[in-house]
Structures are given as structure tokens and as C-alpha cells.
Design an enzyme around this catalytic site. Structure first.
Site, PDB file in Angstrom:
ATOM      1  N   LYS A 126       1.641  69.515  77.730  1.00 27.72           N
ATOM      2  CA  LYS A 126       0.176  69.406  77.700  1.00 27.72           C
ATOM      3  C   LYS A 126      -0.400  70.661  78.328  1.00 27.72           C
ATOM      4  CE  LYS A 126      -3.056  66.422  76.498  1.00 27.72           C
ATOM      5  NZ  LYS A 126      -2.999  65.356  75.473  1.00 27.72           N
ATOM      6  N   ASP A 166      -7.310  68.023  72.029  1.00 33.17           N
ATOM      7  CA  ASP A 166      -7.510  66.918  72.975  1.00 33.17           C
ATOM      8  C   ASP A 166      -9.007  66.973  73.318  1.00 33.17           C
ATOM      9  OD1 ASP A 166      -5.815  64.879  74.676  1.00 33.17           O
ATOM     10  OD2 ASP A 166      -7.269  65.683  76.076  1.00 33.17           O
TER      11      ASP A 166
HETATM   12  P1  NDP Z   1     -13.335  64.426  72.214  1.00 36.50           P
HETATM   13  O1  NDP Z   1     -13.592  65.633  73.020  1.00 36.50           O
HETATM   14  O2  NDP Z   1     -13.443  64.490  70.740  1.00 36.50           O
HETATM   15  O3  NDP Z   1     -14.245  63.208  72.706  1.00 36.50           O
HETATM   16  C1  NDP Z   1     -14.187  62.771  74.019  1.00 36.50           C
HETATM   17  C2  NDP Z   1     -15.186  61.649  74.205  1.00 36.50           C
HETATM   18  O4  NDP Z   1     -14.971  61.053  75.471  1.00 36.50           O
HETATM   19  C3  NDP Z   1     -16.620  62.127  74.190  1.00 36.50           C
HETATM   20  O5  NDP Z   1     -17.462  61.125  73.707  1.00 36.50           O
HETATM   21  C4  NDP Z   1     -16.869  62.399  75.675  1.00 36.50           C
HETATM   22  O6  NDP Z   1     -18.228  62.367  76.056  1.00 36.50           O
HETATM   23  C5  NDP Z   1     -16.117  61.254  76.312  1.00 36.50           C
HETATM   24  N1  NDP Z   1     -15.700  61.649  77.657  1.00 36.50           N
HETATM   25  C6  NDP Z   1     -14.892  62.680  77.982  1.00 36.50           C
HETATM   26  N2  NDP Z   1     -14.756  62.787  79.315  1.00 36.50           N
HETATM   27  C7  NDP Z   1     -15.505  61.794  79.824  1.00 36.50           C
HETATM   28  C8  NDP Z   1     -15.784  61.379  81.139  1.00 36.50           C
HETATM   29  N3  NDP Z   1     -15.258  62.018  82.204  1.00 36.50           N
HETATM   30  N4  NDP Z   1     -16.598  60.297  81.307  1.00 36.50           N
HETATM   31  C9  NDP Z   1     -17.154  59.659  80.229  1.00 36.50           C
HETATM   32  N5  NDP Z   1     -16.926  60.023  78.950  1.00 36.50           N
HETATM   33  C10 NDP Z   1     -16.117  61.068  78.753  1.00 36.50           C
HETATM   34  O7  NDP Z   1     -11.855  63.965  72.625  1.00 36.50           O
HETATM   35  P2  NDP Z   1     -10.849  63.008  71.850  1.00 36.50           P
HETATM   36  O8  NDP Z   1     -11.573  61.963  71.108  1.00 36.50           O
HETATM   37  O9  NDP Z   1      -9.883  63.863  71.139  1.00 36.50           O
HETATM   38  O10 NDP Z   1     -10.047  62.364  73.085  1.00 36.50           O
HETATM   39  C11 NDP Z   1     -10.436  61.133  73.695  1.00 36.50           C
HETATM   40  C12 NDP Z   1      -9.257  60.551  74.430  1.00 36.50           C
HETATM   41  O11 NDP Z   1      -8.179  60.306  73.514  1.00 36.50           O
HETATM   42  C13 NDP Z   1      -8.643  61.432  75.532  1.00 36.50           C
HETATM   43  O12 NDP Z   1      -8.138  60.604  76.542  1.00 36.50           O
HETATM   44  C14 NDP Z   1      -7.483  62.116  74.809  1.00 36.50           C
HETATM   45  O13 NDP Z   1      -6.505  62.538  75.719  1.00 36.50           O
HETATM   46  C15 NDP Z   1      -6.993  60.956  73.956  1.00 36.50           C
HETATM   47  N6  NDP Z   1      -6.196  61.306  72.790  1.00 36.50           N
HETATM   48  C16 NDP Z   1      -6.634  62.187  71.850  1.00 36.50           C
HETATM   49  C17 NDP Z   1      -5.865  62.449  70.740  1.00 36.50           C
HETATM   50  C18 NDP Z   1      -6.330  63.354  69.645  1.00 36.50           C
HETATM   51  O14 NDP Z   1      -5.611  63.472  68.651  1.00 36.50           O
HETATM   52  N7  NDP Z   1      -7.487  63.973  69.740  1.00 36.50           N
HETATM   53  C19 NDP Z   1      -4.544  61.851  70.558  1.00 36.50           C
HETATM   54  C20 NDP Z   1      -4.213  60.862  71.564  1.00 36.50           C
HETATM   55  C21 NDP Z   1      -5.008  60.631  72.636  1.00 36.50           C
HETATM   56  P3  NDP Z   1     -18.986  63.747  76.391  1.00 36.50           P
HETATM   57  O15 NDP Z   1     -19.223  64.396  75.075  1.00 36.50           O
HETATM   58  O16 NDP Z   1     -20.224  63.350  77.094  1.00 36.50           O
HETATM   59  O17 NDP Z   1     -18.070  64.546  77.278  1.00 36.50           O
HETATM   60  O1  2IT Z   2      -2.736  62.998  73.699  1.00 36.54           O
HETATM   61  C1  2IT Z   2      -2.306  63.307  72.578  1.00 36.54           C
HETATM   62  O2  2IT Z   2      -1.343  62.729  72.073  1.00 36.54           O
HETATM   63  C2  2IT Z   2      -2.972  64.395  71.867  1.00 36.54           C
HETATM   64  N1  2IT Z   2      -3.950  64.937  72.363  1.00 36.54           N
HETATM   65  C3  2IT Z   2      -2.439  64.875  70.538  1.00 36.54           C
HETATM   66  C4  2IT Z   2      -1.284  65.820  70.748  1.00 36.54           C
HETATM   67  C5  2IT Z   2      -0.771  66.490  69.498  1.00 36.54           C
HETATM   68  O3  2IT Z   2       0.123  67.334  69.675  1.00 36.54           O
HETATM   69  O4  2IT Z   2      -1.214  66.200  68.384  1.00 36.54           O
END
Ligand code: NDP
Ligand code: 2IT
Length: 444
Positions: A126, A166
Site C-alpha cells: 500500500k 484508493d
Molecule cells: P474515494 O476517494 O473515491 O471516496 C472516498 C469517500 O469516502 C468520499 O465520499 C469521502 O468523502 C469519504 N471519506 C474519506 N475520508 C473520510 C473521512 N475521514 N471521514 C468521512 N468520510 C470520508 O475512495 P474509494 O471509494 O476508492 O475508497 C473508499 C474506501 O474503500 C476506502 O476505505 C478504501 O480504502 C476502500 N477500498 C477502495 C477500493 C477501490 O478499488 N477504490 C478497493 C477496496 C477498498 P470526502 O470527499 O468528503 O473526502
Molecule cells: O484497498 C484496496 O484493495 C484497493 N484500494 C485496491 C487495490 C488494487 O490494487 O486494486
């Protein structure tokens, strides 16, 4: 003292300031305790747990960039290459002001077991930076991404370490990073995933985490003689994972009542309008407040509080520790039947235990959100074979992977006499494969 406790205490003392890493480690260690205690001396003799909890390599670097007004900024960049026992390091890059080494280590540690659960050959890693992309111009984002990649490119590559998106890192950021990687290294290779479709990206990767979450929930409900038809769903977050979780939930017949961001949350009794949400978040880069203003019956609330909405299924898709014990109590009181984590570690340990004690089906992120990284591995496979697969092929493969993950974690929990405890099942199933590979490869 048991081997597990020895290693836990060691880390509590040495890594006392890495709160999120300690939390992730304590949850996993509690789950794998029965596995370790069956054969304690074998694991102790090869220091398996000490090696598992110490990253193979950590890179921390300076990221200088110049804003549109000519001012120079310096951020911190990180890449934690945690474990390569079963494949090249694989995991996303988080761009958020809250990023520090403890956060990246927790995410990297979780990633080891998640990637193992996918059944694909990917190790755990990561990275990210405390850079805040909010309110930055495209040019500033590009400056930052290029500077970040100028250092990161020294340690990544299609067979060594393959970062992806992420929080704060989406298609735009991956595009700028890929361009800089290619420019510096002179190689057109799949050193990043989540790429655009015109330059090596995979169909379905954008949707994969959210879709995969619902495929797993659907399979879990099916084994309990239920389905998503007519169910109400609360989602937190409004980013990549939340948006595509909402889209698939609605395709499967559920009604999604909420989305949120770090400033507030929206209750939409008519069901979240996903095309409008995409327009606001992906095109206009707006906030959920803008969504609420454009929906006739939606209410907007400032601050936290999304979990007060009564629902059948809760899907936390924002960030770590966003669902706490008070939220869990309200959800249970309101009759929630299933909680599945779209985000990484969004539920505190106390809240998780409360759900389990009250008979709520609870699936941890390392199983429930593994569809994103699994599809990244499918992107790697397409890149190295110099081919593109159809949307249907990737989507079907993703669906099969999520169904398999559910049955594997279910079986692992049963094997250790903890039927229905999917936290234990996910941690044990993820651990067994990595431990086996580490034992086979000697003291490295
Ligand atoms: P994005 O940046 O697309 O979206 C993040 C969302 O979460 C936004 O709505 C953001 O709001 C909110 N958020 C972030 N930080 C905070 C906080 N401290 N308090 C409240 N709201 C918060 O990220 P993703 O959708 O990609 O990721 C979301 C989660 O999923 C994370 O935990 C990530 O690690 C996990 N994840 C992502 C994957 C991927 O493929 N993208 C795969 C597996 C897991 P704001 O805009 O106000 O910051
Ligand atoms: O938390 C996660 O699994 C991710 N942000 C996606 C990682 C990836 O390599 O696609």
C-alpha cells in the site's frame, strides 16, 4: 505466554503510535489464534508472526510540487511493500491529509490477507501521501502525481509492485502517474492498475469494488434463503466504492437510502439516483450537498449520522473507523440484518463484536471489498497477455471470485468451530495460504 501474545505485546510497545496498524493486527491475531496454537512451536521456530508483521520494505520520500500561484509545497510519500510470499506487491495509493505510516501499514497489512482471499497471485502492499487533492486544479494534481511517481517509479514494475487507486486516487491520478512512469522508465507495461480503457485499463475495474461487494452480499443472503429484492440499504461515502455499490444494489432490486461525505450525508426516500450521483461526483467533482439540492425529497444533514437511518443492510464505504459502537447499537435497534464493509476497516472492533453478538451477518472488508484488487489482478493478466477482455467476461469472473470468497470464508469459520463468524473465516483463510508460502520459502 502464548506466541501470539508475545508478538502482540512486542508491537504494542514498539509501534505504540501506529494505532490503525495495531488495530488491524489485533483483529487478525485474535482470529488466527486457534490456527497458531495448534502448532505453536513450528511457527515460533521460524518467527513466522514477527516476519508477517514486519514489512519487507518501506519507502518514505519527499514530494515537492508547485501550486498555481507559484508556491512550493512538500508532502510525504509512502510505499509499504509488506509481503511478497504469494505474488508481486499489490495495493492502492491513498491521497488524503490523514495519511501517515501507521495508516499505510494497516492498509498494507490488511491487503496481504485480502489478496490471498482472491485466490490470485498477488502479494500485499500500500502507499500514498498526505497530499490533499480537494480543491486543487487539474494542473496541481498533475504536478503532484508526476513528482510522486518520480520517486515511486524506482521500486515498482509489472512483476515487482503494482499500485492502483484508493481514497483520493482515481482514473485521473492513475493517468498522470502512468504517463510519468512510462516517461522515466521507458517501458509500456502494467505497472499500475485502474488505468483508462484507451491505455491498458480493464473493463469493469471502475465498478469492481462496489459490484463485488454486492455479489458477495447476494451470495451470503442466498445461503440464508434471502435476497436483495425490496431490501433497504444504507451506504456511507460517495466515492468510487459507494457509487458502484449503490448502482449494483439497485440493479439487484434493493433501495439505497443514503450516501455521505466528510461534511454530511443525504437521506433520499425515493432511492439514490445513481446517474445523478455520478454526474455530481465524477463529472462536476461536487459534494453530496449538491446532490440533495437537485432531488425533490432528499434531506441533507451536516456531520456524521448516516447510520441513524433504519435499513436492512448497511454498507460502510468511506473510511476506517467510521462505524462505531453507538452507530452499531442504533443499526441493531432499527433491525439491520447484514453489514458488509466496502471500505477498509470501517467498523471498530467493539462495533464488530456487537453486530456478531446480536446475530447480524457481518463481512469484513478484506473479503467484502476484495473485488477491486481481484479485478486489478485481471487487469495485470490482460496487460501481460497483451489482450483485452469484454465487460461480460471480467464481470462474470469477478462474480465467481466473490462467490468463491464467501464460501471459502464460510468454510474456514466452520472448520474452526465458529460457523457464521466471517471475520474469523476471512482472517484464517487469508492467513493459511500466505503462511504456507512463507514456510515453504525459508527464512526470508
Ligand atoms: P474515494 O476517494 O473515491 O471516496 C472516498 C469517500 O469516502 C468520499 O465520499 C469521502 O468523502 C469519504 N471519506 C474519506 N475520508 C473520510 C473521512 N475521514 N471521514 C468521512 N468520510 C470520508 O475512495 P474509494 O471509494 O476508492 O475508497 C473508499 C474506501 O474503500 C476506502 O476505505 C478504501 O480504502 C476502500 N477500498 C477502495 C477500493 C477501490 O478499488 N477504490 C478497493 C477496496 C477498498 P470526502 O470527499 O468528503 O473526502
Ligand atoms: O484497498 C484496496 O484493495 C484497493 N484500494 C485496491 C487495490 C488494487 O490494487 O486494486
Amino acid at each position: 505466554m502464548s506466541y501470539i501474545d508475545e508478538v502482540l505485546i512486542f508491537h504494542r510497545v514498539r509501534d505504540f503510535n501506529e494505532t490503525e496498524f495495531l488495530q488491524a493486527m489485533e483483529e487478525i491475531f485474535e482470529s488466527i489464534r486457534p490456527v497458531i496454537e495448534k502448532d505453536e512451536e513450528t511457527y515460533r521456530n521460524v518467527a513466522l508472526l514477527e516476519r508477517l508483521t514486519e514489512p519487507e520494505r518501506i519507502l518514505r520520500f519527499r514530494v515537492p510540487w508547485i501550486d498555481d500561484g507559484g508556491k512550493v509545497h512538500v508532502n510525504r510519500g509512502y510505499r509499504v511493500q509488506f509481503n511478497s510470499a504469494i505474488g508481486p506487491y499489490k495495493g492502492g495509493l491513498r491521497l488524503h491529509p490523514s495519511v501517515n505510516l501507521g495508516v499505510i501499514k494497516f492498509l498494507g497489512f490488511e491487503q496481504i490477507f485480502k489478496n490471498s482471499l482472491t485466490g490470485l497471485p498477488i502479494g500485499g502492499g500500500k502507499g500514498g501521501s498526505d497530499f490533499d487533492p480537494k480543491g486543487k486544479s487539474n494542473r496541481e494534481i498533475m504536478m503532484f502525481c508526476q513528482s510522486f511517481m518520480t520517486e515511486l517509479c524506482k521500486i515498482i514494475g509489472e512483476n515487482t509492485d503494482v499500485p492502483a487507486g484508493d481514497i483520493g486516487t482515481g482514473a485521473r491520478e492513475i493517468g498522470y502517474m502512468f504517463g510519468q512512469y512510462k516517461r522515466i522508465c521507458g517501458r509500456y507495461e502494467g505497472a499500475l492498475t485502474g488505468k483508462g480503457l484507451s491505455y491498458g485499463g480493464s473493463l469493469t475495474r471502475t465498478e469492481a469494488t462496489g459490484y463485488g461487494l454486492l455479489y458477495l452480499v447476494e451470495e451470503m443472503l442466498r445461503t440464508h434463503n434471502q435476497d436483495l429484492q425490496g431490501k433497504t440499504v444504507c451506504i456511507s461515502g460517495s466515492g468510487n466504492v459507494a457509487t458502484y455499490a449503490a448502482e449494483k444494489a439497485e440493479q439487484l432490486g434493493a433501495k439505497v437510502l443514503t450516501v455521505s461525505d466528510s461534511t454530511g450525508w443525504v437521506y433520499d426516500p425515493d432511492g439514490i439516483d445513481v446517474p445523478l450521483l455520478k454526474q455530481i461526483k465524477e463529472v462536476e467533482r461536487g459534494r453530496v450537498l449538491d446532490y440533495a439540492k437537485r432531488r425533490p425529497h432528499a434531506d441533507y444533514h451536516e456531520g456524521r449520522g448516516v447510520w441513524v437511518t433504519p435499513c436492512d443492510i448497511a454498507l460502510p464505504c468511506a473510511t476506517q473507523n467510521e462505524l462505531q459502537i453507538d452507530d452499531a447499537r442504533i443499526l441493531v435497534r432499527n433491525g439491520v440484518t447484514a453489514v458488509a464493509e466496502g471500505a477498509n476497516m470501517p467498523t471498530t472492533i467493539e462495533a464488530t463484536k456487537y453486530f456478531q453478538k446480536n446475530g447480524v451477518l457481518f463481512v469484513p472488508g478484506k473479503a467484502a471489498n476484495a473485488g477491486g484488487v481481484a479485478t486489478s489482478a485481471l487487469e495485470m493478466a490482460q496487460n501481460s497477455g497483451h489482450v483485452y477482455w469484454s465487460f461480460e467476461k471480467v464481470d462474470k469472473t469477478l462474480q465467481q471470485i466473490m462467490v468463491n470468497i464467501f464460501h471459502n470464508i464460510d468454510a474456514a469459520a466452520r472448520k474452526y468451530g465458529m460457523a457464521g463468524n466471517y471475520v474469523a473465516g476471512a482472517n484464517i483463510a487469508g492467513f493459511e495460504k500466505v503462511a504456507d508460502a512463507m514456510m515453504a520459502q525459508g527464512i526470508v
